[in-house]
Design a protein around this motif. Structure first.
Motif, PDB file in Angstrom:
ATOM      1  N   ILE A  53       0.842  -1.198   0.000  1.00  0.00           N
ATOM      2  CA  ILE A  53       0.000   0.000   0.000  1.00  0.00           C
ATOM      3  C   ILE A  53       0.878   1.249   0.000  1.00  0.00           C
ATOM      4  O   ILE A  53       0.636   2.198  -0.756  1.00  0.00           O
ATOM      5  CB  ILE A  53      -0.948  -0.005   1.202  1.00  0.00           C
ATOM      6  CG1 ILE A  53      -1.974  -1.139   1.059  1.00  0.00           C
ATOM      7  CG2 ILE A  53      -1.656   1.337   1.343  1.00  0.00           C
ATOM      8  CD1 ILE A  53      -2.839  -1.344   2.281  1.00  0.00           C
ATOM      9  N   ASP A  58      -2.947  -0.402  -5.837  1.00  0.00           N
ATOM     10  CA  ASP A  58      -4.366  -0.061  -5.868  1.00  0.00           C
ATOM     11  C   ASP A  58      -5.229  -1.219  -5.380  1.00  0.00           C
ATOM     12  O   ASP A  58      -6.348  -1.015  -4.900  1.00  0.00           O
ATOM     13  CB  ASP A  58      -4.795   0.290  -7.296  1.00  0.00           C
ATOM     14  CG  ASP A  58      -4.018   1.459  -7.862  1.00  0.00           C
ATOM     15  OD1 ASP A  58      -4.198   2.582  -7.356  1.00  0.00           O
ATOM     16  OD2 ASP A  58      -3.222   1.247  -8.800  1.00  0.00           O
ATOM     17  N   PHE A  94      -6.962  -1.522   6.844  1.00  0.00           N
ATOM     18  CA  PHE A  94      -6.545  -0.727   5.695  1.00  0.00           C
ATOM     19  C   PHE A  94      -7.746  -0.368   4.832  1.00  0.00           C
ATOM     20  O   PHE A  94      -8.781  -1.036   4.867  1.00  0.00           O
ATOM     21  CB  PHE A  94      -5.546  -1.504   4.829  1.00  0.00           C
ATOM     22  CG  PHE A  94      -4.317  -1.974   5.567  1.00  0.00           C
ATOM     23  CD1 PHE A  94      -3.270  -1.110   5.835  1.00  0.00           C
ATOM     24  CD2 PHE A  94      -4.220  -3.292   5.998  1.00  0.00           C
ATOM     25  CE1 PHE A  94      -2.144  -1.541   6.517  1.00  0.00           C
ATOM     26  CE2 PHE A  94      -3.097  -3.745   6.676  1.00  0.00           C
ATOM     27  CZ  PHE A  94      -2.060  -2.865   6.936  1.00  0.00           C
ATOM     28  N   ILE A  96      -8.205  -0.461   1.198  1.00  0.00           N
ATOM     29  CA  ILE A  96      -7.610  -0.938  -0.052  1.00  0.00           C
ATOM     30  C   ILE A  96      -8.539  -1.985  -0.650  1.00  0.00           C
ATOM     31  O   ILE A  96      -9.183  -2.743   0.087  1.00  0.00           O
ATOM     32  CB  ILE A  96      -6.198  -1.554   0.193  1.00  0.00           C
ATOM     33  CG1 ILE A  96      -5.503  -1.952  -1.115  1.00  0.00           C
ATOM     34  CG2 ILE A  96      -6.280  -2.735   1.143  1.00  0.00           C
ATOM     35  CD1 ILE A  96      -4.917  -0.819  -1.886  1.00  0.00           C
TER      36      ILE A  96
END
Length: 281
Positions: A53, A58, A94, A96
């Motif tokens: 990350i 992505d 996170f 993501i």
């Protein structure tokens, strides 16, 4: 369980000048061809997610079963144990997108239930129950082409015409998905570099990726550290960065939507340079 997930940047991502998303590979298997065992422990895997990350990924693509040539099958229970706790931890810690690389219906179902953003299937939903699981969700799915199975796919790959044969496979799988209730706009296509292809066929595929654009769907390209690079350059797995970056750039120039890589930071840098150059063409 139905979730409202939009397709990764949609088919519009195939427009000239757009920059592909970088999908970072996270293999939580003991026998992956590139990094087998390196991230098998939970803490190391989570640390690698944080690193990718930070490096600009992505998407994180979690794989709990190796699909390298000669790989043996992994039980459903083992794959779930490897993948689901890590998926839950990533989602808790996170922001993501997470892709789950699996060909098992139950793994797909549990992954979707725990927030997976993409299902990435090397068998293109051909295993029992997979179509039904995806039809009950709105999660995007990547359909990969593979001739044969991992144990034997590289023994004697043969095509009448490699691009045409793979395109026909995609057309058939798209139709099957639509008939099962999976909307076309949820599909991503992966031509499957190294999965039942010779060295020459892999490079023909790379050179002619643009020929899949008339299918009107996003493409994923995964060439990172593969034998198509090692065999051409006579380089070991940990010496294939230059080749991997070159194939990533070529794929980007062919307007793929997602590039799946081990070396996230270097790929992100290379794509930024390409994007800046394209800007002034």
């Amino acid at each position: 369980m139905t979730q409202d997930k939009s397709l990764i940047n949609s088919a519009d991502k195939s427009n000239i000048g757009s920059q592909p998303e970088v999908m970072g590979i996270l293999n939580v298997t003991p026998d992956s061809f590139s990094d087998g065992g390196k991230f098998a422990s939970f803490d190391k895997a989570l640390a690698q997610v944080a690193q990718m990350i930070s490096d600009g990924a992505d998407i994180i693509d979690i794989g709990g079963e190796s699909t390298r040539p000669g790989a043996v099958d992994v039980s459903e229970a083992d794959e779930l144990t490897r993948v689901i706790p890590l998926l839950k931890a990533i989602k808790a810690n996170f922001t993501i997108k997470v892709s789950i690389d699996t060909s098992k219906a139950e793994v797909m179902a549990q992954a979707i239930a725990h927030g997976a953003d993409i299902i990435n299937d090397v068998r293109a939903l051909q295993n029992e129950g997979c179509l039904a699981v995806l039809a009950q969700s709105n999660v995007p799915v990547c359909l990969m082409h593979m001739q044969g199975l991992p144990r034997s796919m590289q023994e004697n790959p043969h095509y009448d015409e490699v691009i045409g044969d793979i395109k026909q496979f995609f057309i058939e799988r798209i139709n099957v998905c639509e008939q099962a209730g999976i909307k076309r706009e949820r599909l991503i296509l992966d031509p499957g570099f190294g999965f039942g292809k010779t060295l020459e066929q892999n490079y023909q595929l790379l050179a002619q990726l643009h020929q899949f654009s008339d299918l009107g769907l996003p493409l994923l390209s995964g060439t990172s550290r593969k034998s198509m690079i090692g065999n051409l350059l006579a380089r070991k797995v940990d010496e294939r960065l230059a080749g991997s970056l070159t194939t990533a750039i070529i794929a980007a120039q062919k307007n793929v939507s997602i590039i799946r890589v081990h070396d996230v930071k270097e790929t992100v840098d290379a794509l930024k340079v390409l994007a800046m150059t394209v800007k002034y063409q």
